[in-house]
Design a protein around this motif. Structure first.
Motif, short mmCIF file in Angstrom:
data_model
loop_
_atom_site.label_atom_id
_atom_site.label_comp_id
_atom_site.label_asym_id
_atom_site.label_seq_id
_atom_site.Cartn_x
_atom_site.Cartn_y
_atom_site.Cartn_z
N ILE A 60 49.84 37.92 38.53
CA ILE A 60 48.89 38.15 39.62
C ILE A 60 49.07 39.57 40.14
CG2 ILE A 60 48.40 37.48 42.02
CD1 ILE A 60 49.10 34.59 41.19
N PRO A 61 47.94 40.33 40.32
CA PRO A 61 48.06 41.70 40.81
C PRO A 61 48.78 41.73 42.17
CG PRO A 61 45.78 41.19 40.18
CD PRO A 61 46.55 39.92 40.12
N ILE A 68 50.82 35.53 48.08
CA ILE A 68 49.69 34.70 47.65
C ILE A 68 49.82 33.35 48.32
CG2 ILE A 68 49.14 35.89 45.50
CD1 ILE A 68 50.79 33.88 44.01
N MET A 69 48.69 32.72 48.59
CA MET A 69 48.66 31.55 49.45
C MET A 69 47.37 30.78 49.20
SD MET A 69 49.05 31.72 53.60
CE MET A 69 50.78 32.21 53.57
N TYR A 70 47.46 29.45 49.18
CA TYR A 70 46.22 28.66 49.08
C TYR A 70 46.12 27.74 50.28
CZ TYR A 70 48.52 24.29 47.89
OH TYR A 70 49.27 23.15 47.94
N VAL A 138 42.98 27.54 38.38
CA VAL A 138 43.46 28.89 38.66
C VAL A 138 42.58 29.91 37.94
CG1 VAL A 138 45.15 29.28 36.81
CG2 VAL A 138 45.68 30.02 39.15
N GLY A 141 39.36 31.19 39.89
CA GLY A 141 39.53 32.14 40.98
C GLY A 141 39.32 31.51 42.34
N GLY A 143 40.78 28.80 43.35
CA GLY A 143 42.03 28.19 43.80
C GLY A 143 42.10 26.71 43.52
N PHE A 144 43.21 26.12 43.97
CA PHE A 144 43.53 24.73 43.67
C PHE A 144 42.76 23.79 44.59
CE2 PHE A 144 47.55 27.16 42.91
CZ PHE A 144 47.46 27.16 41.53
N ARG B 136 39.87 40.80 45.79
CA ARG B 136 41.29 40.74 45.42
C ARG B 136 41.76 39.30 45.28
NH1 ARG B 136 45.58 39.79 48.20
NH2 ARG B 136 44.70 40.17 50.26
N GLU B 137 41.38 38.46 46.25
CA GLU B 137 41.91 37.09 46.25
C GLU B 137 41.42 36.28 45.04
OE1 GLU B 137 43.08 36.22 50.89
OE2 GLU B 137 41.09 35.59 50.23
N VAL B 138 40.19 36.53 44.60
CA VAL B 138 39.68 35.76 43.46
C VAL B 138 40.51 36.07 42.20
CG1 VAL B 138 37.92 37.30 42.48
CG2 VAL B 138 37.46 34.83 42.68
N ARG B 139 41.10 37.27 42.16
CA ARG B 139 41.92 37.64 40.99
C ARG B 139 43.30 37.00 41.02
NH1 ARG B 139 38.66 41.99 41.66
NH2 ARG B 139 37.54 42.60 39.78
N THR B 140 43.74 36.53 42.20
CA THR B 140 45.05 35.86 42.25
C THR B 140 44.98 34.46 41.65
OG1 THR B 140 44.75 34.76 44.40
CG2 THR B 140 45.56 37.04 44.43
N GLY B 141 43.77 33.89 41.60
CA GLY B 141 43.63 32.52 41.11
C GLY B 141 43.89 31.48 42.19
N PHE B 142 44.49 31.91 43.31
CA PHE B 142 44.82 30.98 44.41
C PHE B 142 43.63 30.76 45.34
CE2 PHE B 142 49.51 30.02 44.94
CZ PHE B 142 49.80 30.22 43.61
#
Lengths: 288, 288
Positions: A60-61, A68-70, A138, A141, A143-144, B136-142
């Motif tokens: 993850i960048p 990072i947080m969901y 994931v 993009g 999230g969960f 940015r957040e969409v690239r974290t996958g979270f």
């Protein structure tokens, strides 16, 4: 509310309270069965690195500089001994041992320094996860969502002073002992968070206010030291993939048990109590 | 609760209710100021395609066969005329015009057919978004967290029968008129959802139960017909990128107003009422 509760606690400890009965964890709900928000970070970088292997995805960048947080569901938390229902074993049923904090109201844009004194209670968490679903989600993009069913909590939420020296630098430096059907999976320390709880709270509150009772999670407890073991099966499997080219440990099946208990450095049990739950087939779910 | 409320509504319409006062939308909170869950889909595929351009990312796998959905904060919804506070214009402040449904309790694993009769109320939504953060957040996958501040609602939630023929096939076939400072951005129809609300509910409930009062959103209303315009600025900008090589429309600044109102096919206003809000700097936020 705090003063009368502290008074009652003092009378209980002094043996002077009336209507006293034995503590029965089996009858406990989660400390907060519902919360305004449940925001779960991923503050153990060792876990993140291994999950990239598990999910076969690039890093993850900025994962080491921006938390990072969901956002998870916060309307249906499970108590420490409640059965945990799932619709299908094919979803890749997994546990995730975590710590968390419950905050008072936090203003939008609060700094970590402003967030720290808003921490009111500490909790111990099993963030149940569905890995086959998570690997797909994931990649969207977004999230969960399906990958994160109801989350479970140890029976007791405690004020930070109850941990003594184990609460320091905004982290819970206790070993989280995780067992599958009584066999050890790991006992990693919560002290190794790359971001402290105040930093996680500030991240969550940058563009929103947090209502009193919001719960912020650490993400899966994980240590760089392999001897610490793991707090979830996906990590165990990722290490097997790295070492042997393929995962050998199976995800959970209906009927299996997961136990989690945080312990102090001297091995004595922490004040959160024990999570001990059985994985069961959701009522109405068809065989899968 | 339903029977006495229906009785009161009938008496109100017959002019027979007592303690009657004029409806003042400016004094309304969101129909549910807090909800157990807020789950927002992205059911308009045209919007998804344009957002891939806006975020400069590849298409989401299976986007046309599996709904995508994120979990938003549900503890701090804003009323239809409340000022909307943001910490920084640099975050890329944007509106998102949507429709949504409020459900009764939905069992885990419910099918779309089982979910349909659990829809109790329909709502009209502005899902405020921060595009610079979202990219940015969409690239974290979270998924989205800082990118999704408090969501706003039109003043009135209505039972599906109030829409007549405009509620069909689990979709709200009304044009959502969106204006920026009184100038038209679009008037796209909610009838073009690729997934119906019952399908979105079934997706959300596959691995969790939904408490009564859970809100499921459509995602940004968007039509393939360019003449319909857009329901958010990110789409306007994506179309400009496609047509002219660069975005020309700016995101929102403090002091700007956004207005949203759903209308029937004959142009008459729908029963949800109007969202009319000002973008303001969050108190305590430093200039940015």
């Amino acid at each position: 509310m705090e003063a009368p509760l502290r008074d009652l606690a003092a009378r209980l400890e002094a043996g002077a309270a009336t209507d006293v009965f034995a503590f029965e964890p089996a009858r406990c709900a989660a400390p907060l069965p519902r919360a305004p928000q449940w925001l779960d970070g991923s503050a153990f970088l060792n876990h993140g690195r291994l999950m990239d292997v598990a999910f076969n995805k690039p890093a993850i960048p900025d994962f080491d500089t921006i938390p990072i947080m969901y956002q998870g569901a916060s309307d249906d938390f499970l108590g420490p001994q409640a059965d945990v229902p799932f619709v299908s074993e094919a979803d890749g049923i997994d546990c995730e041992g975590e710590f968390g904090v419950i905050v008072d109201e936090v203003a939008m844009g609060s700094s970590a320094a402003q967030a720290a004194p808003r921490i009111r209670l500490l909790v111990q968490i099993n963030d149940w996860s569905l890995r086959a679903v998570g690997a797909r989600e994931v990649r969207t993009g977004f999230g969960f969502l399906q990958a994160k069913p109801s989350t479970s909590f140890a029976p007791v939420a405690v004020t930070p002073d109850e941990l003594g020296a184990a609460w320091h630098d905004g982290r819970i430096a206790m070993a989280l002992h995780v067992q599958r059907n009584g066999e050890r999976i790991g006992a990693a320390s919560g002290g190794e968070m790359a971001f402290s709880f105040p930093q996680l709270i500030a991240h969550a509150a940058r563009t929103r206010r947090l209502s009193a009772g919001t719960i912020i999670g650490s993400g899966t407890v994980s240590n760089a030291d392999r001897n610490a073991g793991s707090s979830c099966l996906a990590e165990v499997r990722a290490i097997e993939m790295i070492d042997h080219g393929e995962a050998q440990t199976a995800f959970l099946r209906f009927g299996e048990h997961v136990t989690m208990e945080a312990r102090f450095a001297d091995g004595s049990p922490g004040p959160f109590g024990r999570i001990h739950q059985q994985v069961v087939r959701a009522s109405g779910a068809t065989a899968a």
